[in-house]
Write a protein that holds these residues in place. Structure first.
Motif, PDB file in Angstrom:
ATOM      1  N   LYS A 127      70.016  24.095 -24.487  1.00  0.00           N
ATOM      2  CA  LYS A 127      69.466  25.240 -23.736  1.00  0.00           C
ATOM      3  C   LYS A 127      67.947  25.335 -23.950  1.00  0.00           C
ATOM      4  O   LYS A 127      67.471  25.120 -25.066  1.00  0.00           O
ATOM      5  N   SER A 183      74.070  27.650 -22.617  1.00  0.00           N
ATOM      6  CA  SER A 183      74.558  29.024 -22.695  1.00  0.00           C
ATOM      7  C   SER A 183      74.320  29.834 -21.424  1.00  0.00           C
ATOM      8  O   SER A 183      74.659  31.006 -21.384  1.00  0.00           O
ATOM      9  N   MET A 187      86.187  29.853 -32.016  1.00  0.00           N
ATOM     10  CA  MET A 187      84.740  29.686 -32.180  1.00  0.00           C
ATOM     11  C   MET A 187      84.167  30.957 -32.781  1.00  0.00           C
ATOM     12  O   MET A 187      84.684  32.057 -32.535  1.00  0.00           O
ATOM     13  N   LEU A 233      80.198  32.843 -33.972  1.00  0.00           N
ATOM     14  CA  LEU A 233      78.739  32.842 -34.038  1.00  0.00           C
ATOM     15  C   LEU A 233      78.415  33.844 -35.142  1.00  0.00           C
ATOM     16  O   LEU A 233      78.790  35.009 -35.030  1.00  0.00           O
ATOM     17  N   THR A 236      72.126  25.268 -36.450  1.00  0.00           N
ATOM     18  CA  THR A 236      71.046  24.688 -37.249  1.00  0.00           C
ATOM     19  C   THR A 236      70.972  25.261 -38.661  1.00  0.00           C
ATOM     20  O   THR A 236      70.852  24.518 -39.634  1.00  0.00           O
ATOM     21  N   ARG A 268      77.452  23.181 -33.426  1.00  0.00           N
ATOM     22  CA  ARG A 268      76.613  23.385 -32.238  1.00  0.00           C
ATOM     23  C   ARG A 268      75.162  23.436 -32.707  1.00  0.00           C
ATOM     24  O   ARG A 268      74.718  24.437 -33.250  1.00  0.00           O
ATOM     25  N   ARG A 301      68.060  23.495 -32.484  1.00  0.00           N
ATOM     26  CA  ARG A 301      66.700  23.240 -32.979  1.00  0.00           C
ATOM     27  C   ARG A 301      66.584  22.111 -33.994  1.00  0.00           C
ATOM     28  O   ARG A 301      65.568  21.422 -34.025  1.00  0.00           O
ATOM     29  N   ARG A 345      62.744  25.858 -29.261  1.00  0.00           N
ATOM     30  CA  ARG A 345      63.028  26.033 -27.844  1.00  0.00           C
ATOM     31  C   ARG A 345      61.804  26.559 -27.105  1.00  0.00           C
ATOM     32  O   ARG A 345      60.958  27.220 -27.668  1.00  0.00           O
TER      33      ARG A 345
HETATM   34  C1  LIG Z   1      71.635  28.613 -29.260  1.00  0.00           C
HETATM   35  C2  LIG Z   1      72.986  28.495 -29.808  1.00  0.00           C
HETATM   36  C3  LIG Z   1      73.308  27.557 -30.795  1.00  0.00           C
HETATM   37  C4  LIG Z   1      72.293  26.623 -31.409  1.00  0.00           C
HETATM   38  O1  LIG Z   1      71.357  27.290 -32.183  1.00  0.00           O
HETATM   39  P1  LIG Z   1      70.335  26.490 -33.131  1.00  0.00           P
HETATM   40  O2  LIG Z   1      69.949  27.502 -34.133  1.00  0.00           O
HETATM   41  O3  LIG Z   1      69.210  26.049 -32.266  1.00  0.00           O
HETATM   42  O4  LIG Z   1      71.060  25.347 -33.723  1.00  0.00           O
HETATM   43  C5  LIG Z   1      74.610  27.479 -31.220  1.00  0.00           C
HETATM   44  N1  LIG Z   1      75.565  28.288 -30.711  1.00  0.00           N
HETATM   45  C6  LIG Z   1      75.304  29.199 -29.767  1.00  0.00           C
HETATM   46  C7  LIG Z   1      76.423  30.040 -29.237  1.00  0.00           C
HETATM   47  C8  LIG Z   1      74.019  29.345 -29.289  1.00  0.00           C
HETATM   48  O5  LIG Z   1      73.765  30.264 -28.348  1.00  0.00           O
END
Ligand SMILES: *Cc1c(COP(=O)(O)O)cnc(C)c1O
Length: 230
Positions: free
Chosen positions: A36, A57, A163, A165, A204, A219, A222, A228
């Motif tokens: 992204k 995303s 999943m 976050l 990351t 996932r 960076r 980005r």
């Molecule tokens: C942007 C994003 C990532 C990756 O993030 P980095 O910190 O750049 O590795 C992973 N998962 C989701 C859902 C994201 O939106």
């Protein structure tokens, strides 16, 4: 581009090391390169280096990028919050092979409906709000098994796993309880007969901890592409 090559090597090394620490084979861990807000030429570079899965995303950005790479052996994963009015675009793309962010029953029904129209079964992951953050999307941990039961009969989606976050921490070790929570939920789900092969967790800042806790898909944006372009 030398910079990208170095980053890729480093990420692979860290994945191998983290897997090794808990006796896992790193070939079970899929690398999703989160592209992204990253330029096409960097994506092409990683494709040439053998990366096959890219994460996006936003539906609009994904549509534009997949056109550019329509002649390539590439899989796109959708990882962001998905609005119902964008589902039709994703479902039409044969190379959009996984939606990581199923986070509501209404969205599940929309994906199922669109997939049926396209004669597809769309693989998805259920996003769990392990941090119980009210500003974040995802099913609450205690509601996850019930949610899995509710979507079980939708024939045109195939739930492949979970999943999450997690919040950002300076010390990635602080993310561990959330990853552990997701892994636990998967165990509970499996005991109840849900397949749940995949655990998409780790980015990351925390992918090594996520791998130690059982991640099967990291996932990473960076750490591969650099900052980005906001
Ligand atoms: C942007 C994003 C990532 C990756 O993030 P980095 O910190 O750049 O590795 C992973 N998962 C989701 C859902 C994201 O939106």
């Amino acid at each position: 581009m030398q910079e990208l090559e170095k980053r890729l090597k480093l990420v692979r090394k860290k994945i191998n090391k983290a897997a090794g620490r808990i006796g896992r084979d790193s070939s079970e861990i899929k690398l999703v390169a989160v592209s992204k807000q990253q330029p096409m030429e960097k994506i092409r570079f990683f494709l040439e280096k053998g990366i096959k899965i890219f994460g996006e995303s936003r539906a609009q950005e994904l549509r534009e990028k997949q056109k550019e790479f329509s002649d390539c052996d590439i899989s796109w994963h959708f990882i962001g919050h998905l609005q119902r009015n964008k589902v039709k675009y994703l479902v039409r793309m044969a190379n959009c092979t996984l939606i990581h962010s199923l986070d509501s029953l209404r969205l599940a029904r929309e994906i199922d409906k669109r997939a049926r129209k396209n004669g597809r079964v769309v693989p998805v992951l259920v996003q769990v709000n392990t941090a119980r953050d009210e500003n974040k999307y995802g099913i609450m941990p205690e509601d996850t098994i019930d949610f899995l039961s509710k979507i079980k009969d939708l024939e045109h989606i195939s739930v492949r796993g979970l999943m999450t976050l997690v919040p950002y921490f300076d010390d990635p070790g602080e993310a561990r309880p959330y990853f552990h929570c997701l892994a636990d939920l998967r165990e509970t789900g499996r005991e109840m007969g849900f397949e749940l092969a995949e655990l998409s967790m780790g980015m990351t800042s925390d992918f090594e901890v996520a791998i130690e806790e059982g991640s099967t898909m990291v996932r990473i944006g960076r750490a591969l592409f650099g900052p980005r372009d906001y």
